[in-house]
Scaffold this active site. Structure first.
Site, PDB file in Angstrom:
ATOM      1  N   HIS A  32     -12.428   3.681  -0.204  1.00  0.00           N
ATOM      2  CA  HIS A  32     -12.524   2.693   0.886  1.00  0.00           C
ATOM      3  C   HIS A  32     -13.307   1.451   0.467  1.00  0.00           C
ATOM      4  O   HIS A  32     -13.785   0.698   1.308  1.00  0.00           O
ATOM      5  CB  HIS A  32     -13.205   3.300   2.129  1.00  0.00           C
ATOM      6  CG  HIS A  32     -12.428   4.365   2.820  1.00  0.00           C
ATOM      7  ND1 HIS A  32     -13.031   5.361   3.564  1.00  0.00           N
ATOM      8  CD2 HIS A  32     -11.098   4.610   2.872  1.00  0.00           C
ATOM      9  CE1 HIS A  32     -12.113   6.166   4.052  1.00  0.00           C
ATOM     10  NE2 HIS A  32     -10.932   5.728   3.647  1.00  0.00           N
ATOM     11  N   ARG A  55      -2.606  -2.095  -3.434  1.00  0.00           N
ATOM     12  CA  ARG A  55      -3.800  -1.281  -3.225  1.00  0.00           C
ATOM     13  C   ARG A  55      -3.702  -0.042  -4.103  1.00  0.00           C
ATOM     14  O   ARG A  55      -2.734   0.713  -4.037  1.00  0.00           O
ATOM     15  CB  ARG A  55      -3.907  -0.850  -1.764  1.00  0.00           C
ATOM     16  CG  ARG A  55      -5.131   0.030  -1.505  1.00  0.00           C
ATOM     17  CD  ARG A  55      -4.857   1.078  -0.471  1.00  0.00           C
ATOM     18  NE  ARG A  55      -6.018   1.959  -0.270  1.00  0.00           N
ATOM     19  CZ  ARG A  55      -5.971   3.104   0.388  1.00  0.00           C
ATOM     20  NH1 ARG A  55      -4.827   3.506   0.916  1.00  0.00           N
ATOM     21  NH2 ARG A  55      -7.048   3.847   0.522  1.00  0.00           N
ATOM     22  N   ARG A  93     -10.317  16.613   6.631  1.00  0.00           N
ATOM     23  CA  ARG A  93     -11.120  16.955   5.453  1.00  0.00           C
ATOM     24  C   ARG A  93     -12.474  17.510   5.889  1.00  0.00           C
ATOM     25  O   ARG A  93     -13.072  17.029   6.846  1.00  0.00           O
ATOM     26  CB  ARG A  93     -11.329  15.736   4.564  1.00  0.00           C
ATOM     27  CG  ARG A  93     -10.057  15.149   3.980  1.00  0.00           C
ATOM     28  CD  ARG A  93     -10.389  13.963   3.087  1.00  0.00           C
ATOM     29  NE  ARG A  93      -9.189  13.277   2.639  1.00  0.00           N
ATOM     30  CZ  ARG A  93      -9.007  11.955   2.701  1.00  0.00           C
ATOM     31  NH1 ARG A  93      -9.972  11.187   3.187  1.00  0.00           N
ATOM     32  NH2 ARG A  93      -7.897  11.415   2.270  1.00  0.00           N
ATOM     33  N   ASN A 147       0.872  -1.172   0.000  1.00  0.00           N
ATOM     34  CA  ASN A 147       0.000   0.000   0.000  1.00  0.00           C
ATOM     35  C   ASN A 147       0.910   1.223   0.000  1.00  0.00           C
ATOM     36  O   ASN A 147       1.416   1.637   1.049  1.00  0.00           O
ATOM     37  CB  ASN A 147      -0.903  -0.011   1.235  1.00  0.00           C
ATOM     38  CG  ASN A 147      -1.841   1.185   1.301  1.00  0.00           C
ATOM     39  OD1 ASN A 147      -1.775   2.095   0.472  1.00  0.00           O
ATOM     40  ND2 ASN A 147      -2.700   1.209   2.302  1.00  0.00           N
ATOM     41  N   GLU A 179      -8.333  -4.876   4.985  1.00  0.00           N
ATOM     42  CA  GLU A 179      -8.162  -4.625   3.556  1.00  0.00           C
ATOM     43  C   GLU A 179      -7.023  -5.459   2.968  1.00  0.00           C
ATOM     44  O   GLU A 179      -7.105  -5.923   1.828  1.00  0.00           O
ATOM     45  CB  GLU A 179      -7.893  -3.141   3.334  1.00  0.00           C
ATOM     46  CG  GLU A 179      -9.051  -2.241   3.716  1.00  0.00           C
ATOM     47  CD  GLU A 179      -8.657  -0.782   3.822  1.00  0.00           C
ATOM     48  OE1 GLU A 179      -8.946  -0.043   2.869  1.00  0.00           O
ATOM     49  OE2 GLU A 179      -8.069  -0.396   4.848  1.00  0.00           O
TER      50      GLU A 179
END
Length: 406
Positions: free
Chosen positions: A179, A90, A240, A7, A383
């Protein structure tokens, strides 16, 4: 079969080495501050973890350090790099090109780079990680697993924006989500936990961490999701803003004299929990400030909970009900206070938390009260395992490996 899961971020590279037959992590780590003079490598499982300051000028160097750590030293899990059978990567943004995981070739790499405008901090870094692995482990099959592919089933009414249609045709301006690998994993795992087919459930999945998203999963298919064309849309997050009145953007630019890149930086890196609290993007720190009577910290806490609550309500309306709500991520899994606040007052909608179960932590579980019509679950995401599973299946499709039965 050993699968290395990579990742790659703009200045980091996380990894896990997974034995797919046992689904056990046999090594993991993180290369942080890649390209910086104070870069370091964290490697090891739990109590055996070590942190080493080491030069990491680029992702090629990071991959070399990772591979060396897997075969050298007293706790190295492998005797040779040849024991790595495949690599799964990923990829944040797959755009409209990829509705599933794929074997990486030159065309796939080119498309990932083409989509970098939608995920500039991640897609370019991902290609650097791919090329570094190709150079270090030549001949190994490599697979791209896209965060966006799970949302390929979104209906057009969910992924289109009410803008001139030509912007969609010319530039692909639409919702892609993010996601997705996490939402896919926790949806499947929750169905297993409940002992019910995913195809028979209306589910709302909440990935709550520094980055946050909520998805509506209707009988196993993604029906809507909160993140949009970029991961900035939707919920209030660590730094964010999430969804805001779009007219605020030109207003701020004009009054603060900001350029497009500067206002983008403000919305992505200086807003959310950090912007409201003025203290931190970490909910734990904000919680400590709430205990000290910090009113802005309390406001940030309440706004975050309200943001999640609103999306749960929206998706209940879209699916005409919900059977189970699932929480994952650092906040979703670990903050009993935030879970309590999110579901507070939702008893008339058939959503009731069991306070005792809610205070438990560290394992997957059902935390709804026995009188709750809607079940509430906490399921740690994985994940990396999902990426490893996809990698195995694709490698098997191109070789003679026995199919994975997990």
């Amino acid at each position: 079969m050993n699968i290395l899961v990579i990742n790659a971020g703009s200045s980091s590279l996380k990894y896990q080495l997974i034995n797919i037959e046992t689904e056990k992590v046999i090594a993991k780590g993180l290369c942080e501050r890649v390209g910086s003079p104070d870069s370091f490598h964290k490697h090891g499982l739990d109590e055996g973890e070590v942190v080493i300051s080491t030069p990491l000028p680029d992702h090629q160097a990071a991959i070399e350090v990772v591979l060396k750590s897997l075969v050298e030293g007293p706790h190295a899990p492998l005797e040779s790099i040849e024991e790595i059978d495949a690599v799964g990567h990923r990829i944040v943004q797959g755009g409209a090109y990829f509705d599933k995981s794929v074997l990486i070739d030159e065309d796939v790499k080119a498309k990932i780079l083409e989509l970098a405008e939608l995920a500039p901090l991640h897609n370019r870094a991902a290609v650097q990680g791919i090329e570094a692995c190709q150079a270090a482990i030549p001949g190994r099959m490599q697979v791209a697993v896209f965060d966006t592919s799970f949302f390929a089933t979104l209906p057009q009414k969910a992924y289109m924006y009410p803008l001139p249609y030509e912007l969609y045709e010319k530039y692909g301006v639409r919702k892609y989500g993010a996601h997705g690998t996490s939402h896919r994993y926790i949806a499947q795992r929750t169905a297993e936990l409940l002992g019910e087919p995913l195809s028979e459930l209306k589910m709302i999945t909440c990935h709550l961490g520094n980055g946050c998203s909520v998805s509506a999963i209707d009988h196993g298919m993604a029906a809507d999701t909160s993140m949009g064309m970029t991961p900035l849309d939707g919920l209030m997050m660590g730094t964010r803003s999430g969804s805001i009145d779009p007219a605020i953007v030109p207003f701020i630019m004009e009054h603060e004299g900001l350029s497009p890149s500067e206002v983008n930086d403000l919305l992505n890196k200086k807003s959310g929990l950090l912007g409201i609290s003025g203290v931190s993007n970490d909910l734990r720190t904000i919680g400590e400030e709430v205990e000290r009577g910090n009113e802005r910290a309390l406001l940030a806490y309440e706004m975050y909970a309200n943001s999640v609550k609103k999306y749960i309500g929206q998706y209940m309306a879209i699916m005409a009900g919900v059977d189970v709500i699932v929480l994952t991520g650092g906040i979703g899994e670990n903050s009993a206070d935030m879970r309590r606040m999110i579901f507070a007052g939702m008893q008339p909608m058939g959503i009731v938390v069991d306070n005792t179960k809610n205070l438990q932590r560290g394992f997957e579980r059902i935390i709804s009260h026995r009188r709750s019509k809607v079940r509430i679950c906490v399921v740690p995401t994985n994940e990396e395992l999902m990426i490893a599973r996809d990698t195995y299946d694709i490698v098997h499709a191109h070789s003679q490996i026995v199919p994975y039965k997990g």
